[in-house]
Design a protein around this motif. Structure first.
Motif, PDB file in Angstrom:
ATOM      1  N   TRP A   1       0.550   4.244  15.360  1.00  0.00           N
ATOM      2  CA  TRP A   1       1.372   5.082  16.233  1.00  0.00           C
ATOM      3  C   TRP A   1       2.485   5.649  15.372  1.00  0.00           C
ATOM      4  CZ3 TRP A   1      -1.866   2.467  19.250  1.00  0.00           C
ATOM      5  CH2 TRP A   1      -2.161   3.016  20.488  1.00  0.00           C
ATOM      6  N   GLY A   2       2.639   6.964  15.406  1.00  0.00           N
ATOM      7  CA  GLY A   2       3.666   7.617  14.606  1.00  0.00           C
ATOM      8  C   GLY A   2       4.875   7.981  15.437  1.00  0.00           C
ATOM      9  N   GLU A   3       6.037   7.813  14.840  1.00  0.00           N
ATOM     10  CA  GLU A   3       7.284   8.164  15.507  1.00  0.00           C
ATOM     11  C   GLU A   3       8.274   8.617  14.447  1.00  0.00           C
ATOM     12  OE1 GLU A   3       9.536   9.123  18.530  1.00  0.00           O
ATOM     13  OE2 GLU A   3       7.647   8.092  18.912  1.00  0.00           O
ATOM     14  N   SER A   4       9.064   9.608  14.784  1.00  0.00           N
ATOM     15  CA  SER A   4      10.109  10.062  13.871  1.00  0.00           C
ATOM     16  C   SER A   4      11.398  10.277  14.643  1.00  0.00           C
ATOM     17  CB  SER A   4       9.698  11.346  13.153  1.00  0.00           C
ATOM     18  OG  SER A   4       9.487  12.376  14.088  1.00  0.00           O
ATOM     19  N   LYS A   5      12.481   9.971  13.979  1.00  0.00           N
ATOM     20  CA  LYS A   5      13.811  10.174  14.552  1.00  0.00           C
ATOM     21  C   LYS A   5      14.722  10.695  13.455  1.00  0.00           C
ATOM     22  CE  LYS A   5      12.827   8.431  18.597  1.00  0.00           C
ATOM     23  NZ  LYS A   5      12.563   9.275  19.721  1.00  0.00           N
ATOM     24  N   LEU A   6      15.453  11.721  13.766  1.00  0.00           N
ATOM     25  CA  LEU A   6      16.448  12.279  12.859  1.00  0.00           C
ATOM     26  C   LEU A   6      17.786  12.253  13.574  1.00  0.00           C
ATOM     27  CD1 LEU A   6      14.486  15.395  11.524  1.00  0.00           C
ATOM     28  CD2 LEU A   6      14.744  13.169  10.425  1.00  0.00           C
TER      29      LEU A   6
ATOM     30  N   LYS B   1     -16.808  -3.748  19.345  1.00  0.00           N
ATOM     31  CA  LYS B   1     -15.866  -3.194  18.369  1.00  0.00           C
ATOM     32  C   LYS B   1     -14.501  -2.916  18.993  1.00  0.00           C
ATOM     33  CE  LYS B   1     -19.026  -1.191  15.049  1.00  0.00           C
ATOM     34  NZ  LYS B   1     -19.469   0.014  14.355  1.00  0.00           N
ATOM     35  N   ASN B   2     -14.477  -2.848  20.313  1.00  0.00           N
ATOM     36  CA  ASN B   2     -13.217  -2.616  21.019  1.00  0.00           C
ATOM     37  C   ASN B   2     -12.180  -3.692  20.688  1.00  0.00           C
ATOM     38  OD1 ASN B   2     -11.591  -3.203  23.822  1.00  0.00           O
ATOM     39  ND2 ASN B   2     -11.881  -1.007  23.415  1.00  0.00           N
ATOM     40  N   MET B   3     -12.621  -4.869  20.329  1.00  0.00           N
ATOM     41  CA  MET B   3     -11.720  -5.971  20.005  1.00  0.00           C
ATOM     42  C   MET B   3     -11.341  -5.993  18.526  1.00  0.00           C
ATOM     43  SD  MET B   3     -11.332  -7.182  22.971  1.00  0.00           S
ATOM     44  CE  MET B   3     -10.409  -8.662  22.613  1.00  0.00           C
ATOM     45  N   GLN B   4     -11.933  -5.107  17.719  1.00  0.00           N
ATOM     46  CA  GLN B   4     -11.681  -5.090  16.286  1.00  0.00           C
ATOM     47  C   GLN B   4     -10.707  -3.966  15.928  1.00  0.00           C
ATOM     48  OE1 GLN B   4     -15.527  -4.703  14.520  1.00  0.00           O
ATOM     49  NE2 GLN B   4     -16.209  -6.715  15.177  1.00  0.00           N
ATOM     50  N   VAL B   5      -9.513  -4.056  16.504  1.00  0.00           N
ATOM     51  CA  VAL B   5      -8.499  -3.021  16.312  1.00  0.00           C
ATOM     52  C   VAL B   5      -7.167  -3.689  15.995  1.00  0.00           C
ATOM     53  CG1 VAL B   5      -7.254  -1.134  17.433  1.00  0.00           C
ATOM     54  CG2 VAL B   5      -9.677  -1.452  17.894  1.00  0.00           C
ATOM     55  N   ARG B   6      -6.430  -3.112  15.037  1.00  0.00           N
ATOM     56  CA  ARG B   6      -5.071  -3.555  14.730  1.00  0.00           C
ATOM     57  C   ARG B   6      -4.127  -2.424  15.088  1.00  0.00           C
ATOM     58  NH1 ARG B   6      -6.932  -6.428   9.877  1.00  0.00           N
ATOM     59  NH2 ARG B   6      -7.277  -4.373   8.994  1.00  0.00           N
ATOM     60  N   TRP B   7      -3.021  -2.787  15.730  1.00  0.00           N
ATOM     61  CA  TRP B   7      -2.007  -1.814  16.122  1.00  0.00           C
ATOM     62  C   TRP B   7      -0.913  -1.803  15.058  1.00  0.00           C
ATOM     63  CZ3 TRP B   7      -4.873   0.192  19.543  1.00  0.00           C
ATOM     64  CH2 TRP B   7      -5.623  -0.593  20.401  1.00  0.00           C
ATOM     65  N   ASN B   8      -0.631  -0.624  14.537  1.00  0.00           N
ATOM     66  CA  ASN B   8       0.352  -0.462  13.470  1.00  0.00           C
ATOM     67  C   ASN B   8       1.311   0.669  13.832  1.00  0.00           C
ATOM     68  OD1 ASN B   8      -1.161  -2.113  11.240  1.00  0.00           O
ATOM     69  ND2 ASN B   8      -2.693  -0.725  12.076  1.00  0.00           N
ATOM     70  N   GLY B   9       2.401   0.716  13.114  1.00  0.00           N
ATOM     71  CA  GLY B   9       3.349   1.802  13.300  1.00  0.00           C
ATOM     72  C   GLY B   9       3.627   2.495  11.987  1.00  0.00           C
ATOM     73  N   VAL B  10       3.928   3.759  12.080  1.00  0.00           N
ATOM     74  CA  VAL B  10       4.412   4.502  10.920  1.00  0.00           C
ATOM     75  C   VAL B  10       5.608   5.313  11.411  1.00  0.00           C
ATOM     76  CG1 VAL B  10       2.748   6.402  11.204  1.00  0.00           C
ATOM     77  CG2 VAL B  10       3.812   6.005   8.987  1.00  0.00           C
ATOM     78  N   CYS B  11       6.735   5.108  10.771  1.00  0.00           N
ATOM     79  CA  CYS B  11       7.989   5.695  11.239  1.00  0.00           C
ATOM     80  C   CYS B  11       8.655   6.493  10.131  1.00  0.00           C
ATOM     81  CB  CYS B  11       8.956   4.604  11.679  1.00  0.00           C
ATOM     82  SG  CYS B  11       8.347   3.557  12.998  1.00  0.00           S
ATOM     83  N   LEU B  12       9.170   7.628  10.500  1.00  0.00           N
ATOM     84  CA  LEU B  12      10.006   8.419   9.611  1.00  0.00           C
ATOM     85  C   LEU B  12      11.389   8.443  10.247  1.00  0.00           C
ATOM     86  CD1 LEU B  12       9.355  11.570   7.678  1.00  0.00           C
ATOM     87  CD2 LEU B  12      11.294  11.537   9.219  1.00  0.00           C
ATOM     88  N   VAL B  13      12.371   7.942   9.514  1.00  0.00           N
ATOM     89  CA  VAL B  13      13.730   7.884  10.016  1.00  0.00           C
ATOM     90  C   VAL B  13      14.622   8.650   9.051  1.00  0.00           C
ATOM     91  CG1 VAL B  13      15.650   6.355  10.594  1.00  0.00           C
ATOM     92  CG2 VAL B  13      13.314   5.665  11.124  1.00  0.00           C
ATOM     93  N   GLY B  14      15.221   9.723   9.555  1.00  0.00           N
ATOM     94  CA  GLY B  14      16.159  10.501   8.763  1.00  0.00           C
ATOM     95  C   GLY B  14      17.543  10.359   9.343  1.00  0.00           C
ATOM     96  N   PHE B  15      18.546  10.381   8.475  1.00  0.00           N
ATOM     97  CA  PHE B  15      19.917  10.207   8.935  1.00  0.00           C
ATOM     98  C   PHE B  15      20.878  10.819   7.926  1.00  0.00           C
ATOM     99  CE2 PHE B  15      18.083   6.408   7.058  1.00  0.00           C
ATOM    100  CZ  PHE B  15      18.902   6.196   5.950  1.00  0.00           C
ATOM    101  N   ASP B  16      22.070  11.104   8.420  1.00  0.00           N
ATOM    102  CA  ASP B  16      23.100  11.680   7.564  1.00  0.00           C
ATOM    103  C   ASP B  16      23.543  10.680   6.500  1.00  0.00           C
ATOM    104  OD1 ASP B  16      23.078  13.971   9.085  1.00  0.00           O
ATOM    105  OD2 ASP B  16      25.100  13.732   9.883  1.00  0.00           O
ATOM    106  N   HIS B  17      23.675  11.179   5.298  1.00  0.00           N
ATOM    107  CA  HIS B  17      24.248  10.421   4.185  1.00  0.00           C
ATOM    108  C   HIS B  17      24.880  11.464   3.265  1.00  0.00           C
ATOM    109  CE1 HIS B  17      24.875   6.990   1.652  1.00  0.00           C
ATOM    110  NE2 HIS B  17      24.258   7.571   0.633  1.00  0.00           N
ATOM    111  N   ALA B  18      26.108  11.794   3.586  1.00  0.00           N
ATOM    112  CA  ALA B  18      26.793  12.920   2.937  1.00  0.00           C
ATOM    113  C   ALA B  18      26.877  12.790   1.420  1.00  0.00           C
ATOM    114  CB  ALA B  18      28.195  13.083   3.527  1.00  0.00           C
TER     115      ALA B  18
END
Length: 180
Positions: free
Chosen positions: A34-39, A98-115
């Motif tokens: 599951w992909g998620e991004s926050k800026l 095969k329905n039981m042969q699944v792994r749930w993972n995350g991929v996140c992109l987090v951007g933030f201010d760093h002057a």
């Protein structure tokens, strides 16, 4: 699967999952990401909101949260090879083992201010130590959110992108997309 079919509203591009991707691991398990991004201006707020957003899909109790998105994946599978698509769909068939042969993972992109984003090769020893301490604080903050949202033991690839000004980047991206 791209972002838009996962949105709760096609007119509002900021709600819902950012994407779902999959890969078949060497052990025959389908890894779903599951992909998620926050800026955000604040790194802490970005970590919190990003991990809070994907937590319902990744926790052991997330069956219902995953169900809607997985139905969309099944119905909008973006795989050009017919044989591969047929094979992948076996993992989404509740009557298939095969329905039981699944792994749930995350991929996140987090951007933030760093002057004061540094030119790393030009840093002296004291500046390198200060930067290492800052990275350590980001690591601790992200780790605290993983614990808070009960994601310990879940594979999450977290990409952190400090930048001079998140709002300036967001404004430029939205202008290029033709969105307001």
């Amino acid at each position: 699967m791209s972002k838009m079919p996962l949105k709760t509203s096609s007119a509002m591009h900021v709600h819902g999952s950012d994407g779902i991707h999959a890969s078949l691991a060497d052990d025959g398990v389908l890894d779903i990401y599951w992909g998620e991004s926050k800026l955000y201006q604040s790194s802490s707020a970005a970590f919190k909101d990003c991990l809070e957003s994907i937590a319902p899909f990744l926790r052991a109790d997330g069956v219902e949260a995953r169900k809607r998105d997985l139905l969309l994946v099944r119905d909008h599978l973006n795989v050009p090879q017919v044989e591969l698509a047929t094979h992948l769909l076996e993992y989404f068939d509740e009557s298939n083992s095969k329905n039981m042969q699944v792994r749930w993972n995350g991929v996140c992109l987090v951007g933030f201010d760093h002057a004061s984003y540094p030119n790393v090769p030009a840093l002296d020893a004291q500046q390198r130590e200060a930067l290492a301490n800052q990275v350590g604080r980001w690591h601790t903050s992200a780790g605290n959110r993983v614990k808070e949202f009960e994601l310990v033991g879940v594979n999450i690839d977290l990409f952190c992108i400090p930048m001079p000004n998140v709002n300036a980047l967001r404004t430029r991206v939205l202008e290029r997309m033709g969105a307001k």
